[in-house]
Design a protein around this motif. Sequence first.
Motif, mmCIF file in Angstrom:
data_model
loop_
_atom_site.group_PDB
_atom_site.id
_atom_site.type_symbol
_atom_site.label_atom_id
_atom_site.label_comp_id
_atom_site.label_asym_id
_atom_site.label_seq_id
_atom_site.Cartn_x
_atom_site.Cartn_y
_atom_site.Cartn_z
ATOM 1 N N ARG A 94 3.639 5.904 1.998
ATOM 2 C CA ARG A 94 4.403 7.377 1.686
ATOM 3 C C ARG A 94 3.864 8.281 2.842
ATOM 4 O O ARG A 94 4.669 9.041 3.516
ATOM 5 N N ARG A 95 2.527 8.267 2.904
ATOM 6 C CA ARG A 95 2.123 9.361 3.845
ATOM 7 C C ARG A 95 2.571 9.162 5.320
ATOM 8 O O ARG A 95 2.922 10.050 5.846
ATOM 9 N N ARG A 155 5.655 3.714 -7.878
ATOM 10 C CA ARG A 155 4.596 4.342 -8.579
ATOM 11 C C ARG A 155 4.980 5.210 -9.745
ATOM 12 O O ARG A 155 3.906 6.013 -10.282
ATOM 13 N N LYS A 171 0.991 4.235 -1.478
ATOM 14 C CA LYS A 171 0.467 5.541 -1.119
ATOM 15 C C LYS A 171 0.078 5.786 0.227
ATOM 16 O O LYS A 171 0.484 6.981 0.943
ATOM 17 N N ARG A 172 -0.344 5.085 1.108
ATOM 18 C CA ARG A 172 -0.505 5.110 2.453
ATOM 19 C C ARG A 172 0.782 5.089 3.308
ATOM 20 O O ARG A 172 1.034 5.761 4.249
ATOM 21 N N ASN A 187 0.894 -1.344 0.110
ATOM 22 C CA ASN A 187 -0.025 -0.108 -0.123
ATOM 23 C C ASN A 187 0.806 1.260 0.101
ATOM 24 O O ASN A 187 1.120 1.752 1.035
ATOM 25 N N ASP A 189 8.175 6.333 -4.523
ATOM 26 C CA ASP A 189 7.618 7.091 -5.502
ATOM 27 C C ASP A 189 8.212 6.234 -6.884
ATOM 28 O O ASP A 189 7.528 6.395 -7.837
#
Length: 473
Positions: A292-293, A319, A289-290, A287, A316
Amino acid sequence: MSTLHDFLWLLLACAWVGAGCVATSPDPTREARPGPVDARPDSTRSVPVDRDTTRRPSGGAGPVQALRAAHREGAYDAVVRRIRSRRRDDSLHSSASQALHVLLGRAEQARGRHAAAIDALNTARRIAEGEGRATTAIDRALGDSHAALYRWPEAASAFERVLGARPDDRAARQALAEVYRRAQRWSKARAQYARLVRADASNGRWWARLGQCNLGLNQTERARRHFGKAHRRVPQSAEVALSLSRLHRAAGHLDAARRVVDTTLTHQSGDPRLWRRRADLAFERENLKRARRAYVRTLATGDSSATVYRRIGLADVRRQQYARALPFLRRSLRRDSSHARTTLYLGVTYLRLDSLRRASRYLQNTVDQEASGPITDALAHQGATYSRRGNVSAALEAYKTARRLRPGRAELDFRLATVYDEHYRDKAPAARYYRRFLRAHEGGLPELRRYAMSRLKALRPTLHMQQGPASSE
């Protein structure tokens, strides 16, 4: 005349009485001396088992009380100086001497001089034992000082004596459990913490300690249950959450691990360790995106390590957001230039951004770093394994791959020479690798040099008979 005579005698009597009163009144400029010891036992007085007998008034009670007052005010240096100046006073009663040694020990403890504290407390303990007094308070202080000096057996003995006198003393049992835990005597520590949680099942810290003891005993499932109980009682504890989430993670329960971390983040939103764990769990589940946050929050809360920057860059890159990844990978490299994954992803990023020269440089750095690591040793040992199993072609491939990675590692030439020498009729390749080895190691590996030279000498007739290179490498 008679009346005048009587009046003079009356004045003289008053003067004598006044002088006596002055003689017996206390002098505020002098310390009171200890009075005589009353040898008669007080059979009607009952002494509690854990009473601190150093507080009983006796001979020298005035100085002891003054020193206690100074100790309470934090004047530890003055207390030590004054006690050392008079503790050998033979006129002191045993109770006063004991009290002075206890005060000295506690003052030395406060000054961080635990060896001196132990000496004073042991003296106080000998006096108390000789008079048949309780030593519980002294043993407790002795345990503290022994523990401060990492003298675990002595500390354990002191706290065990306290528990022998007061089995229900939770503070002493907790201290004993902590001594066993820090000494890594996991079974004994676990037994003490088990008794503590039976007495108070609401104490989350004790459940966590019980879990740690089970970890020390390699009983991970029991440890996970105990850390779970600790987490339910102290959900705000980051240490408990990190331990429990690690155990869930090791058992493959990633959702449970995430829930534990999320619960504690509601209480400790500024703890970078929790955000880092939250990010790692999301990264493992792809996951990105999560993840990275969460890594960005990890940076914001204070963890600016190379790993965090690298993980943001990796997320990144995966992705396909290469320009966004570049500054994070560069920062990771500045903090740690030894990690091959950073240079690899920098090479991939520059390749995707059509910066071929930089891509080539970082990719070559990755190859060089990996070649200087354990991979070359692994290939060399794998070659030896294949050779002993009779898989000659695989042995040669492993040795040659290792040699390409580390061309300066001359002992690989020796290994290649021995494989060709033992398994091939054509000795030219063996001789070639023996010579390369000897040229590279003119002053090193003497036993291998002697063997290589003896084999070259033995191979001369065979090599002379062979016409030209009969086989290739």
